[in-house]
Design a protein around this motif. Structure first.
Motif, short mmCIF file in Angstrom:
data_model
loop_
_atom_site.label_atom_id
_atom_site.label_comp_id
_atom_site.label_asym_id
_atom_site.label_seq_id
_atom_site.Cartn_x
_atom_site.Cartn_y
_atom_site.Cartn_z
N LEU A 44 -10.98 1.33 3.19
CA LEU A 44 -9.83 0.50 2.89
C LEU A 44 -9.53 -0.44 4.05
CD1 LEU A 44 -7.68 0.27 0.59
CD2 LEU A 44 -6.23 1.76 1.98
N GLN A 143 -5.93 9.91 -5.57
CA GLN A 143 -5.25 8.64 -5.80
C GLN A 143 -4.30 8.74 -6.99
OE1 GLN A 143 -7.90 5.35 -6.54
NE2 GLN A 143 -6.26 3.85 -6.56
N SER A 271 0.23 2.78 3.93
CA SER A 271 0.88 1.71 3.15
C SER A 271 0.43 0.34 3.61
CB SER A 271 2.40 1.83 3.26
OG SER A 271 2.86 3.04 2.71
N ASN A 274 -3.17 -0.41 2.53
CA ASN A 274 -3.24 -0.80 1.13
C ASN A 274 -2.82 -2.24 0.92
OD1 ASN A 274 -4.10 1.45 -0.73
ND2 ASN A 274 -2.52 2.55 0.39
N ASP A 277 -5.51 -4.57 2.45
CA ASP A 277 -6.70 -4.63 1.61
C ASP A 277 -6.43 -5.46 0.35
OD1 ASP A 277 -9.50 -3.25 1.16
OD2 ASP A 277 -8.44 -3.12 -0.76
N LYS A 278 -5.27 -5.28 -0.21
CA LYS A 278 -4.92 -5.98 -1.45
C LYS A 278 -4.86 -7.49 -1.25
CE LYS A 278 -1.20 -6.08 -4.92
NZ LYS A 278 0.11 -5.48 -5.30
#
Length: 702
Positions: A44, A143, A271, A274, A277-278
């Motif tokens: 990630l 997940q 957090s 994520n 990465d997004k």
């Protein structure tokens, strides 16, 4: 390296031109109903993983992705099978094809498609064929469990209620009376009058509502009855920090207790990974910080950081627990500050940025420098301190001063690999970005290997070792020069490591030539550290705020009854020593020996001493300017009417420009020649300056 082949990851400009949405971990990309012939191990928040996937997608190549970021046992088995500990790792036909620098060019040129057409074997080697699918299934289950927890219906109801209340009563920074919130609940939401206090208490416990004047007070029916006008504030409307010095998680006070410190840090780091990465875009080249900031998950992260206010750092009993906690916090803090403030501009601005951005942790303010230098570097001084720049960090003050209780958390001895965990400037990524005591050793080792493979170059024929600037700034953390070289030999890929060991055995010491890091913008630690060639300007900038107090200081010293000879000749005598020892010898003579000498040993010594003495000269000249100015003012003379003062100021400015020239040495071969002649001219100016000073001193004696 195979996490990225020898030489590291692919240059970002060579990657796919458009980022597409990546599949969930281990989701298979189907093509004409057939199983994918490519398997990719990722983690990630890895831009090189993102770039590799974008290139494969752009070439229309199906693949199966395995995100193994937190599965230490599986990562260890992968390393045993491939010999590599970095990602991405791309497999075709039962063998490891390579990393981003190997695969992206093959995908873009069409060679990979041709290779796949001739391949009939499964992509993974036999020892990984059962292991990775099992790991993928476990990751998917975890997940789904996490998503289920986040999707708690009660949490969703609380958020919806807070959003509706905000639309009716709130606005940025605006408080409202508890009674107004209770009335709104009764009239607009149908909450019974005697149930309003309980509803507000639930919002408070969910960290959606706070009482700014009494943040530790729980909302209750009694409070509502006795203090109906008590101010309430929706956390979403809490004022955001506007200055670097304001803690990023101090918008409101966390209500209630906190979870264990390690759990809080891991949650925050997860957090931010994520989100990062997004919002990696353009084939992994950059982060879209505007979209990241607008993401609802960002606001949830910002709110969650307030829990750090209440954590108990005494729970971090072991060295590994402290290291994992503070590495996670540092990385989360830096990304948080980048989103809120953007990086500081200019060298001095960046230094101030790192010294100011902070979190409240356990009731105390912690800047990023406190975390890095105070804890992770064993309470060492910053490499940007004056004495560190002069090669004498032992003379500089500690980050945590005497009596600062935070010093008890300092990590001793220092593990120099932390610099690679705080900075992913290498051309491939370590698979672990979220640290725990269990994953710490594996993650630090992988980070060091990834960094050394791309940022250290060995030239056996020339007997030279080309290093990243990070290794220059933080050299003392690695021990002696020989200890640093041994560290590099241990962590370099097999080929360069063999060359280095041979050099160490036959031609020690290796000539180390520092070069800037190849870290990418904007989040890399390497970018925002002080380049020692700019130190003269930093010194001047640090002295400028004192200029307004010169006259006052001169008036004060005039009352001390100092001997006239000291007032008149103390400054000239000191500056004459600096000009001869640091200027003529250190800057002039040694600078020209670098250009003219044929003796490699002499050149190496001169290369080491020349910049240190040049910086020292500038620092002492800048400090001397203060002393000389006060001396002149104490004798009743106007500064700007003095040619001696004017030439001194011009000389200091030129020294700053001279230092900046060295930043262009690698890009322009003519810059070194200009630097040499320009430096000689500046020394000539200071000789004139000295003569004018002597003339001024004699005139004052008359």
């Amino acid at each position: 390296m195979a996490g990225d082949g020898p030489g590291g990851g692919a240059p970002l400009e060579a990657l796919a031109q458009q980022q597409q949405q990546s599949p969930p971990p281990a989701q298979q990309q189907q093509q004409e109903g057939k199983e994918p012939k490519v398997a990719v191990i990722t983690t990630l928040g890895c831009k090189y993983c993102k770039a590799t996937k974008a290139a494969l997608q752009g070439a229309g190549i199906a693949f199966t992705e395995y995100d193994l970021g937190q599965q230490l046992e599986v990562l260890s088995q992968v390393k045993s099978a491939t010999g590599q500990s970095t990602v991405p790792q791309v497999f075709v036909g039962g063998r490891l094809l390579g990393g981003a620098s190997d695969v992206v060019p093959l995908a873009e040129s069409g060679q990979l498609a041709a290779l796949l057409a001739a391949s009939q074997a499964p992509p993974l080697p036999a020892e990984l064929q059962a292991l990775l699918p099992r790991a993928a299934a476990a990751a998917k289950a975890a997940q789904q469990q996490a998503e289920a927890a986040e999707g708690d219906p009660q949490c969703a109801q609380h958020r919806a209620l807070a959003a509706a209340m905000r639309a009716a009563l709130g606005s940025p920074g605006r408080t409202f009376a508890l009674s107004a919130a209770a009335d709104w609940l009764s009239k607009s939401q149908g909450v019974p009058t005697d149930g309003a206090a309980a509803a507000l208490a639930q919002l408070q416990s969910a960290q959606l509502l706070t009482l700014p004047d009494a943040p530790a007070t729980a909302v209750s029916q009694r409070l509502l009855a006795t203090q109906p006008r008590a101010a309430a504030l929706l956390v979403a409307d809490a004022p955001a920090p506007t200055q670097w010095s304001q803690p990023l998680n101090g918008r409101f006070e966390w209500f209630g207790g906190a979870r264990p410190a390690a759990e809080v840090a891991a949650s925050l780091r997860g957090s931010i990974l994520n989100l990062y990465d997004k919002h990696l875009t353009d084939g992994g080249k950059k982060v879209d910080y505007a979209r990241l900031k607008a993401d609802p998950a960002w606001q949830e992260f910002v709110t969650a950081t307030a829990e750090l206010q209440k954590v108990d750092l005494a729970q971090l009993a072991s060295r590994e627990e402290r290291m994992a906690f503070f590495i996670n916090i540092y990385n989360a803090l830096v990304v948080h500050a980048l989103v809120v403030f953007c990086p500081g501009e200019g060298t001095l601005g960046r230094l101030r940025w790192f010294d100011n951005i902070s979190y409240l942790i356990g009731g105390t303010r912690w800047s990023s420098n406190d975390v890095e230098h105070g804890v992770l570097r064993g309470n060492a001084p910053s490499p940007a301190s004056l004495f560190s720049l002069l090669g004498k960090p032992q003379w500089a003050g500690r980050t945590f001063k005497a009596g600062d209780q935070r010093a008890a958390l300092a990590i001793q001895p220092v593990d120099p690999r932390i610099h690679f965990a705080l900075n992913c400037g290498a051309a491939s990524c370590p698979p672990i970005k979220l640290y725990s005591p269990e994953t710490l050793e594996f993650g630090l080792d992988a980070a060091a290997r990834a960094f050394c493979a791309s940022e250290v170059q060995v030239d056996g024929a020339a007997g030279e070792l080309e290093l990243s600037m990070i290794l220059k700034w933080y050299g003392p953390d690695f021990g002696s020069r020989r200890q640093l070289l041994d560290f590099l030999a241990e962590h370099l890929p097999e080929g360069p490591a063999g060359e280095l060991r041979q050099l160490l055995a036959t031609r020690p010491p290796v000539l180390a030539l520092a070069r800037p890091s190849k870290a990418t913008k904007p989040a890399s630690k390497a970018e925002v550290q002080l380049n020692s060639t700019l130190a003269p300007m930093v010194v001047l900038a640090g002295i400028n705020p004192l200029a307004n107090f010169l006259q006052g200081q001169a008036d004060y010293f005039s009352t001390l009854g100092l001997p006239q000879w000291l007032v008149q000749w103390g400054h000239p005598g000191n500056m004459a020593v600096v000009l001869v020892a640091m200027g003529c010898y250190g800057s002039g003579y040694l600078g020209w020996r670098i250009r003219l000498s044929d003796d490699a040993g002499e050149v190496a010594t001169a290369q080491d001493l020349h910049p240190k003495l040049a910086i020292g000269m500038t620092a002492f000249f800048a400090l001397g300017a203060l002393g000389g100015s006060m001396s002149t003012l104490m004798q009743g003379k106007d500064l700007w009417s003095s040619s001696h003062f004017t030439t001194g100021i011009i000389g200091l400015v030129l020294l700053g420009l001279q230092g900046m020239l060295s930043a262009f040495f690698d890009d322009d071969p003519n810059a070194r020649g200009l630097h040499a002649y320009f430096g000689t001219a500046i020394l000539a100016l200071f000789v004139i300056h000295a003569a004018l000073g002597l003339q001024l001193g004699l005139s004052l004696s008359a």
